[in-house]
Design an enzyme around this catalytic site. Structure first.
Site, PDB file in Angstrom:
ATOM      1  N   TYR A  71       0.761  -1.541   0.167  1.00 19.91           N
ATOM      2  CA  TYR A  71       0.220   0.032  -0.462  1.00 19.91           C
ATOM      3  C   TYR A  71       0.782   1.203  -0.075  1.00 19.91           C
ATOM      4  O   TYR A  71       0.256   2.069  -0.475  1.00 19.91           O
ATOM      5  CB  TYR A  71      -1.143   0.263   0.860  1.00 19.91           C
ATOM      6  CG  TYR A  71      -0.743  -0.380   1.903  1.00 19.91           C
ATOM      7  CD1 TYR A  71       0.566   0.635   3.312  1.00 19.91           C
ATOM      8  CD2 TYR A  71      -0.492  -1.544   3.037  1.00 19.91           C
ATOM      9  CE1 TYR A  71       0.706  -0.695   4.518  1.00 19.91           C
ATOM     10  CE2 TYR A  71      -0.020  -2.175   4.146  1.00 19.91           C
ATOM     11  CZ  TYR A  71       0.352  -1.262   4.611  1.00 19.91           C
ATOM     12  OH  TYR A  71       0.934  -1.713   6.037  1.00 19.91           O
ATOM     13  N   ARG A 227       1.658 -33.410 -19.291  1.00 19.66           N
ATOM     14  CA  ARG A 227       2.846 -32.319 -18.202  1.00 19.66           C
ATOM     15  C   ARG A 227       2.931 -32.020 -16.143  1.00 19.66           C
ATOM     16  O   ARG A 227       2.372 -32.282 -16.390  1.00 19.66           O
ATOM     17  CB  ARG A 227       3.284 -31.096 -18.690  1.00 19.66           C
ATOM     18  CG  ARG A 227       3.962 -29.561 -18.477  1.00 19.66           C
ATOM     19  CD  ARG A 227       5.772 -30.022 -18.545  1.00 19.66           C
ATOM     20  NE  ARG A 227       6.348 -28.735 -17.688  1.00 19.66           N
ATOM     21  CZ  ARG A 227       6.334 -27.883 -18.038  1.00 19.66           C
ATOM     22  NH1 ARG A 227       6.240 -27.120 -19.221  1.00 19.66           N
ATOM     23  NH2 ARG A 227       6.880 -26.561 -17.153  1.00 19.66           N
ATOM     24  N   ASP A 241       5.006 -22.407 -24.542  1.00 17.66           N
ATOM     25  CA  ASP A 241       4.767 -20.519 -23.529  1.00 17.66           C
ATOM     26  C   ASP A 241       4.610 -19.798 -24.533  1.00 17.66           C
ATOM     27  O   ASP A 241       4.932 -19.951 -25.539  1.00 17.66           O
ATOM     28  CB  ASP A 241       5.755 -20.932 -23.158  1.00 17.66           C
ATOM     29  CG  ASP A 241       6.906 -21.729 -21.658  1.00 17.66           C
ATOM     30  OD1 ASP A 241       5.712 -21.398 -20.484  1.00 17.66           O
ATOM     31  OD2 ASP A 241       7.535 -22.491 -21.890  1.00 17.66           O
TER      32      ASP A 241
END
Length: 307
Positions: A71, A227, A241
């Site tokens: 924050y 996988r 990917d």
């Protein structure tokens, strides 16, 4: 949840991402923003409320501030923008704060800018504008080019890659080009056990899906191929990917774009250049844009040989 589209919510759930919120309210600055000349003659209060959608699970487990957006970061972004050179609109202030927070790696951000002394006739409690924005990787609806790396070094490698390609083709995408298959030696960590050679390819597609939707679909295809993500840089039946997305850069740990090591990896660049002679230039432009951008993001390792 902060205006997150249902499809993105579903994709994040598939990816195991926790949807947490970090926020701060009442960040006050004195400034001279406004449309009218008299608003530029003296300081007036502006108050910011900022909320960011962040996966805080890593930070919570490790008790590590560096693994989240704090924050204090949000307050700094609000003050930096609020104390900058005067602008006319609260919308501009909200947009600029949102851009800074997204550059830190937030998936979504909501910024409310209050102007309690706005030049409005009559009595009123507050004047405010709320801006809600999504990270580029969570935004769909725009046709964009993506480059996907494919790799396998276990089992029937070529059959696995061809099956994966068939499944990708079944998604709401258009396959623009697919490279030939390239046999490459595995990249191993020091002391890591030897592995079989990889069979790699690269495909280029166009889609209106958000990058996170594509990522979730690729993970599902990997799972169907058996996988398992257990060992960093371990052998795998299938690796899919996202290497690069047109016009998108991201520091989010789920999907860092462009891939920070793609330009050093022949098993990515050679098949990519085979189907796109402009591949190196595209990647370099994206990397330069990334380096020029603001914010640090949540720096977690994406892992994966073709990631």
């Amino acid at each position: 949840m902060m205006g997150l589209p249902p499809r993105i919510h579903d994709a994040l759930a598939m990816l195991g991402c926790c949807l947490d919120t970090v926020s701060i309210t009442g960040v006050e600055v004195s400034a001279r923003h406004g449309v009218y000349a008299e608003e530029r003659e003296a300081d007036h209060p502006f108050i910011f409320d900022v909320a960011a959608l962040v996966d805080t699970s890593a930070a919570g487990h490790a008790d590590d501030l560096a693994a989240t957006i704090s924050y204090a970061d949000l307050a700094e972004d609000a003050r930096t923008v609020g104390e900058s050179a005067p602008v006319s609109l609260l919308e501009t202030l909200g947009e600029r704060v949102a851009s800074r927070v997204l550059a830190r790696g937030a998936l979504a951000v909501e910024v409310t800018v209050h102007k309690p002394e706005a030049p409005v006739p009559g009595r009123f409690a507050d004047a405010r504008v709320t801006v809600r924005r999504l990270a580029d990787i969570a935004r769909g609806g725009t046709l964009r080019e993506m480059v996907i790396g494919m790799g396998a070094n276990l089992g029937e490698r070529e059959e696995t890659l061809r099956t994966a390609l068939t499944q990708i083709t079944a998604l709401p995408v258009h396959i623009d080009a697919v490279s030939s298959f390239h046999t490459t030696a595995p990249v191993l960590a020091p002391g890591q056990e030897p592995q079989p050679d990889y069979l790699n390819a690269v495909l280029r597609l166009s889609t209106e899906l958000a990058p996170l939707e594509v990522l979730a679909a690729l993970r599902a295809i990997e799972a169907r191929a058996g996988r398992q993500r257990r060992i960093h840089w371990g052998a795998r039946t299938l690796d899919l990917d996202i290497e690069w997305v047109e016009g998108v850069r991201s520091t989010h740990p789920l999907l860092i774009l462009p891939h920070p090591r793609a330009h050093t990896r022949a098993f990515v660049m050679e098949p990519w250049q085979e189907i796109d002679p402009d591949a190196t230039a595209k990647l370099e432009r994206a990397r330069l844009s990334e380096h020029a951008g603001a914010g640090g993001g949540v720096g977690l390792d994406t892992g994966g040989r073709c990631a």
